[in-house]
Design an enzyme around this catalytic site. Sequence first.
Site, mmCIF file in Angstrom:
data_model
loop_
_atom_site.group_PDB
_atom_site.id
_atom_site.type_symbol
_atom_site.label_atom_id
_atom_site.label_comp_id
_atom_site.label_asym_id
_atom_site.label_seq_id
_atom_site.Cartn_x
_atom_site.Cartn_y
_atom_site.Cartn_z
ATOM 1 N N ASP A 96 27.204 82.100 51.149
ATOM 2 C CA ASP A 96 26.034 82.964 50.967
ATOM 3 C C ASP A 96 24.898 82.507 51.872
ATOM 4 O O ASP A 96 24.914 81.395 52.412
ATOM 5 C CB ASP A 96 25.597 83.062 49.494
ATOM 6 C CG ASP A 96 25.308 81.702 48.887
ATOM 7 O OD1 ASP A 96 24.741 80.852 49.574
ATOM 8 O OD2 ASP A 96 25.660 81.497 47.707
ATOM 9 N N LYS A 103 26.883 87.662 50.424
ATOM 10 C CA LYS A 103 27.463 87.706 49.076
ATOM 11 C C LYS A 103 26.585 88.555 48.171
ATOM 12 O O LYS A 103 25.364 88.422 48.192
ATOM 13 C CB LYS A 103 27.544 86.283 48.521
ATOM 14 C CG LYS A 103 27.940 86.201 47.066
ATOM 15 C CD LYS A 103 28.238 84.772 46.625
ATOM 16 C CE LYS A 103 27.188 84.231 45.703
ATOM 17 N NZ LYS A 103 27.499 82.897 45.198
HETATM 18 C C1 R5P Z 1 25.125 80.378 44.128
HETATM 19 O O1 R5P Z 1 24.108 80.711 44.682
HETATM 20 C C2 R5P Z 1 25.740 79.033 44.285
HETATM 21 O O2 R5P Z 1 25.479 78.508 45.545
HETATM 22 C C3 R5P Z 1 27.229 79.060 44.047
HETATM 23 O O3 R5P Z 1 27.825 79.808 45.093
HETATM 24 C C4 R5P Z 1 27.587 79.689 42.748
HETATM 25 O O4 R5P Z 1 26.838 79.141 41.697
HETATM 26 C C5 R5P Z 1 29.062 79.546 42.471
HETATM 27 O O5 R5P Z 1 29.374 80.173 41.275
HETATM 28 P P1 R5P Z 1 30.833 80.716 40.992
HETATM 29 O O6 R5P Z 1 31.812 79.591 41.240
HETATM 30 O O7 R5P Z 1 30.785 81.116 39.537
HETATM 31 O O8 R5P Z 1 31.058 81.885 41.876
#
Ligand code: R5P
Length: 288
Positions: free
Chosen positions: A161, A184
């Site tokens: 992201d 993302k």
């Molecule tokens: C979001 O901004 C964080 O950087 C992570 O990408 C996110 O928390 C990951 O969460 P999950 O594994 O549930 O997709």
Amino acid sequence: MNIVTCSYGNPVGEHIREILNGNMVNVIIKKFPDGEIYLRIVDELKPDVPVIIINTTINTEAVLEMAFAIDAVKRFHVKKIIAVTPYFGYGRQDKQFLPGEAISASVIARMLTDGVSDFIMVEPHSDYIKKYFDCKVHIVSAASAIFEKFKDKIDLVVSPDKGGIGRAATVGKLLNTQYTYLNKKRISSYEVAMEFTDNISMNGKKILIVDDLVSTGGTIIKASELIKKAGALEIHVACTHGLFIDNSGYKISRVVDSLNTTDTVQTPYSTIPISKYIARSIEKAVDS
Ligand code: R5P
């Protein structure tokens, strides 16, 4: 220096004790029959010897243990108390996204800083939370630890992201590779949509996806699938903290060549040791 670890402080706490040649303080942590937590520092602490309190605040009990340990140490009139949360939980709710919300990161910061001179944590979700701490905050980066593991093995570093582009840039520069990020869009807690943002080719390349945190794994799985479709030769993942909700470690490991996190949270995927970098930060805080 004296080192206090709570239930979620090891093995990082023990590694730090070895690196800094510290003294591990005897602590009793148990529960009353009704589930309330009890904590007692058994050893006598001298006020002039700095105390380092280490716990990964991965759940509510861990937060309470940390608060109780700080309180117990304070009662020995210790002059320098340094709190270390390798993973700082509740860090993601760092502002009001909707009116009426509690800012959890701020509440936890207030709970864990009374009597503390320095607070050390490894890559919180956002550096923004520093402002909630009423003491010096030191943020330890996982970039050098990731570099040590992936040196000469990667062609391109990808953040899943835009918010993680700084991390991808730091790791990419250390590895001397290109870096980029994906677009993302979070649809729900479990679902994300992802697309490329530029024309950097993935074809035939060894890709390293870097992120701060794996929770449900939705982000890493979506990113890996997209990158695989674009012809990547190998996909490796290096995340700072691995929470691995709902068996997501297993789900991710089926679609990537290797899944790695630092050992701020202990799981079978904690293959990137971080203690030496935390220890350096502790040394600086002790001397400051
Ligand atoms: C979001 O901004 C964080 O950087 C992570 O990408 C996110 O928390 C990951 O969460 P999950 O594994 O549930 O997709």
